[in-house]
Design an enzyme around this catalytic site. Structure first.
Site, mmCIF file in Angstrom:
data_model
loop_
_atom_site.group_PDB
_atom_site.id
_atom_site.type_symbol
_atom_site.label_atom_id
_atom_site.label_comp_id
_atom_site.label_asym_id
_atom_site.label_seq_id
_atom_site.Cartn_x
_atom_site.Cartn_y
_atom_site.Cartn_z
ATOM 1 N N ARG A 24 0.849 -1.205 0.000
ATOM 2 C CA ARG A 24 0.000 0.000 0.000
ATOM 3 C C ARG A 24 0.883 1.254 0.000
ATOM 4 N NH1 ARG A 24 -5.618 -0.650 1.264
ATOM 5 N NH2 ARG A 24 -6.186 -1.356 -0.802
ATOM 6 N N ARG A 87 -1.522 7.607 10.378
ATOM 7 C CA ARG A 87 -1.808 6.220 9.998
ATOM 8 C C ARG A 87 -3.017 6.191 9.073
ATOM 9 N NH1 ARG A 87 -3.258 1.090 10.234
ATOM 10 N NH2 ARG A 87 -5.126 0.467 11.345
ATOM 11 N N SER A 203 -13.831 -1.433 6.661
ATOM 12 C CA SER A 203 -13.711 -2.488 5.639
ATOM 13 C C SER A 203 -14.662 -3.644 5.886
ATOM 14 C CB SER A 203 -12.276 -3.014 5.605
ATOM 15 O OG SER A 203 -11.909 -3.511 6.885
ATOM 16 N N ASP A 204 -15.101 -3.806 7.130
ATOM 17 C CA ASP A 204 -15.993 -4.908 7.491
ATOM 18 C C ASP A 204 -16.764 -4.486 8.737
ATOM 19 O OD1 ASP A 204 -12.969 -5.612 8.335
ATOM 20 O OD2 ASP A 204 -14.315 -6.155 9.967
HETATM 21 N N1 HPA Z 1 -10.177 -6.405 13.683
HETATM 22 C C1 HPA Z 1 -8.977 -5.835 13.729
HETATM 23 N N2 HPA Z 1 -8.511 -5.060 12.783
HETATM 24 C C2 HPA Z 1 -9.294 -4.835 11.710
HETATM 25 C C3 HPA Z 1 -10.548 -5.399 11.605
HETATM 26 C C4 HPA Z 1 -11.010 -6.228 12.646
HETATM 27 O O1 HPA Z 1 -12.137 -6.772 12.616
HETATM 28 N N3 HPA Z 1 -11.075 -4.994 10.417
HETATM 29 C C5 HPA Z 1 -10.153 -4.196 9.826
HETATM 30 N N4 HPA Z 1 -9.070 -4.091 10.606
#
Ligand code: HPA
Length: 234
Positions: A24, A87, A203-204
């Site tokens: 990245r 960051r 991201s999730d």
């Molecule tokens: N946990 C830790 N770090 C992360 C997560 C997670 O679910 N998703 C993106 N970075």
């Protein structure tokens, strides 16, 4: 060179962006910077210096987790004179109103890491962002109409957790997202009296299980990068 960075004195700019993934770092340098020089390949943890709209800036992979991040932050500040550390990463969403693809500015970070327990003899230190960087990033992101959240994040030592009871308690206390480095960044920056901010894309999601595709991650990453670069070079 320092123990883990193969750069000479003066090779690294006073302002640096810190993605976890070294590739990245290369993508950021190739996509956004001009006159780029690679100053580090030690352990494959690539670092580059270039210019963004005429301002000198570096970008350095930090690895994943507090121990790796802390090595690079310590050496960048104490051996290379870095003064502003931003960051750029991802987090897992921990509130319903924090959606995947949104951006989170980490105002503060709590943690399950024992790092600060040792440093502060069992007392709790509150790792916080530098207000001027936080405000600048917030103003830039809102001006672009981005979905942005400002608040506490959880810097966890574990990506894979069997027990959800602690994360559920943190959610009840309003923590926005989970990642793995910001506690270290804000504590080390405070120790050396330099500036720090974490900017994250979601991201999730821990509540909905939703995830972003690689394509979506790239698009939101690019939006976040413009905010990070503008904040870094103000
Ligand atoms: N946990 C830790 N770090 C992360 C997560 C997670 O679910 N998703 C993106 N970075």
């Amino acid at each position: 060179m320092s123990t883990h960075i193969g750069a000479k004195s003066g090779d690294i700019a006073e302002t640096i962006l810190l993605p976890g993934d070294p590739l990245r770092a290369k993508y950021i340098a190739d996509t956004y910077l001009e006159d780029v020089v690679c100053y580090n390949e030690v352990r494959g943890m690539l670092g580059f210096t270039g210019t963004y709209q005429g301002h000198r800036i570096s970008v350095q992979g930090s690895g994943m987790g507090i121990p790796s991040f802390a090595i690079y932050a310590n050496e960048l500040i104490s051996e290379y004179g870095v003064k502003n550390l931003i960051r750029v990463g991802t987090c897992g969403g921990m509130q319903e109103h924090v959606r995947v693809r949104d951006v989170v500015l980490a105002q503060a970070a709590c943690t399950d890491s024992s790092m600060n327990k040792h440093v502060f003899g069992g007392y709790d230190f509150s790792p916080i962002a530098t207000f001027s960087l936080l405000k600048e990033a917030y103003d830039r992101a809102t001006a672009k109409g981005m979905n942005i959240h400002v608040g506490n994040v959880f810097s966890s030592d574990s990506f894979y957790r069997d027990d959800r009871s602690v994360t559920e308690k943190l959610m009840k206390h309003g923590v926005l997202g989970v990642e793995m480095e910001t506690t270290a960044l804000y504590t080390i920056a405070a120790k050396f009296g330099v500036n720090a901010l974490t900017i994250l894309t979601v991201s999730d999601h821990l509540l909905t299980g939703e995830e972003t595709s690689a394509e979506e991650r790239q698009k939101t990453f690019n939006d976040m990068m413009v905010v990070a670069l503008e904040t870094a070079t103000t």
